[in-house]
Every structure is written in C-alpha cells, then in structure tokens.
Design a protein around this motif. Structure first.
Motif, mmCIF file in Angstrom:
data_model
loop_
_atom_site.group_PDB
_atom_site.id
_atom_site.type_symbol
_atom_site.label_atom_id
_atom_site.label_comp_id
_atom_site.label_asym_id
_atom_site.label_seq_id
_atom_site.Cartn_x
_atom_site.Cartn_y
_atom_site.Cartn_z
ATOM 1 N N ARG A 4 14.428 -45.426 -13.638
ATOM 2 C CA ARG A 4 15.732 -45.361 -12.988
ATOM 3 C C ARG A 4 16.771 -45.898 -13.958
ATOM 4 N N ALA A 111 13.293 -54.563 -14.219
ATOM 5 C CA ALA A 111 14.609 -54.067 -14.637
ATOM 6 C C ALA A 111 15.002 -54.726 -15.955
ATOM 7 N N VAL A 150 13.428 -49.968 -14.476
ATOM 8 C CA VAL A 150 14.867 -49.752 -14.360
ATOM 9 C C VAL A 150 15.531 -50.159 -15.668
ATOM 10 N N CYS A 152 19.142 -51.126 -16.644
ATOM 11 C CA CYS A 152 20.408 -51.482 -16.007
ATOM 12 C C CYS A 152 21.455 -51.729 -17.085
#
Length: 176
Positions: A4, A111, A150, A152
């Motif tokens: 993601r 993340a 993830v 970020c």
C-alpha cells in the motif's frame, strides 16, 4: 500480501509496526523521529533510553505506547555523503533488519517512511529504489509472513517517486 502506498502521517496508521527513521541515540529528533516520539508519548523515550542507542543500518523494537501501531521499529539510516561511504548498503540493511525484526516477532503489517531522505539528504529516487528492492526481495523469500507492507510518504513528490518505481518494478499496490 499487499503493498500500500500512502500519503500522510505515519503516526496515524493502524498497523502492527511503524518504522521510525531514528538517529543513533533513539531519543527523538526532527522529522519522522520527532513526530513518532510526540505521538507515542514520554514512555517511548524512556524505553529507548534503556536500549542504549542503535548503529547505522541496524534496528531495534519498542512498544508503540499511545500510537495506533502496536510497535515501533527504530532504524538508523545513513547520512548521504555522496555515495562513497556505503550509504546504499547501510540503507538496504535498515530495511532488511526492520523486516527481520517484524518476522521474528510475528508482525503481519509494517509501515515504512522514506528512510534517510529528509535531513539525512539521501536522494529520494535512489533511496526509494533500494527500499522497494529490499522489501520485495525479503517478501519473496518470506511470502506468507506478511499481510501488508505500507510505504508512507510525507510529501506528494516522494509518493510520486514511489508510485512510478513500484509500477516500473511490477509491484501491485493499493494507493490511499
């Protein structure tokens, strides 16, 4: 397993662990490091004090305290000095060591911020390519270990670099 790509504040992500782009003391600083320490609360600093710091390229883990993430994996990225001091190898080691800690502790979602690209001056595209290659290689070997990784990004420009390189490397991802 899914990747993601997120534009936003890593301290607000509900994952098993967020990665802190820390300094060697682990006691807080600017950028991502300072934001994580502020959001986690004073217990994080006290716990980090007992860890005795961290070497560049290595990683150590603490609870997340007041963060939505259960854990914080602290890693110390290299300061960019032009590329002649094994900065690339040290940055790759950050990603491998973070994922190793996550794997050893049964964490299913992690993340990452863009390690070393802020105050440490690592060129974003070069750092992003290292991050994606190291994570993809680790996940290939440990295919069933993670549900989600993830990336970020704090800035839209960093997110755009990640998006282009993820597409170039053939990494399927969700974007938020």
């Amino acid at each position: 397993m899914r990747y993601r790509l997120v534009l936003g504040d890593i301290t607000r992500l509900k994952v098993d662990a967020i990665v802190n782009a820390a300094n060697r003391t682990l006691l807080g600083g600017g950028g991502v490091d300072g934001a994580i320490h502020r959001a986690a609360g004073p217990e994080l600093r006290e716990t980090c004090r007992r860890l005795g710091g961290c070497e560049t390229g290595d990683a150590k883990m603490t609870p997340g305290f007041a963060l939505p993430a259960a854990h914080v994996i602290h890693t110390v990225g290299p300061v960019w000095k032009g590329g002649g001091r094994d900065e690339e190898g040290l940055l790759a080691s950050c990603y491998r060591n973070c994922l190793r800690l996550a794997l050893e502790n049964g964490l299913r979602s992690v993340a990452f911020p863009s390690i070393s690209t802020g105050a440490y001056g690592f060129p974003v595209e070069k750092a992003c390519r290292i991050a994606l290659n190291e994570v993809a290689a680790f996940v290939d070997v440990h295919a069933d270990a993670f549900d989600e990784i993830v990336f970020c990004c704090f800035s839209a420009s960093d997110r755009d670099v990640y998006r282009v390189l993820m597409q170039e490397l053939g990494l399927a991802f969700d974007q938020a």
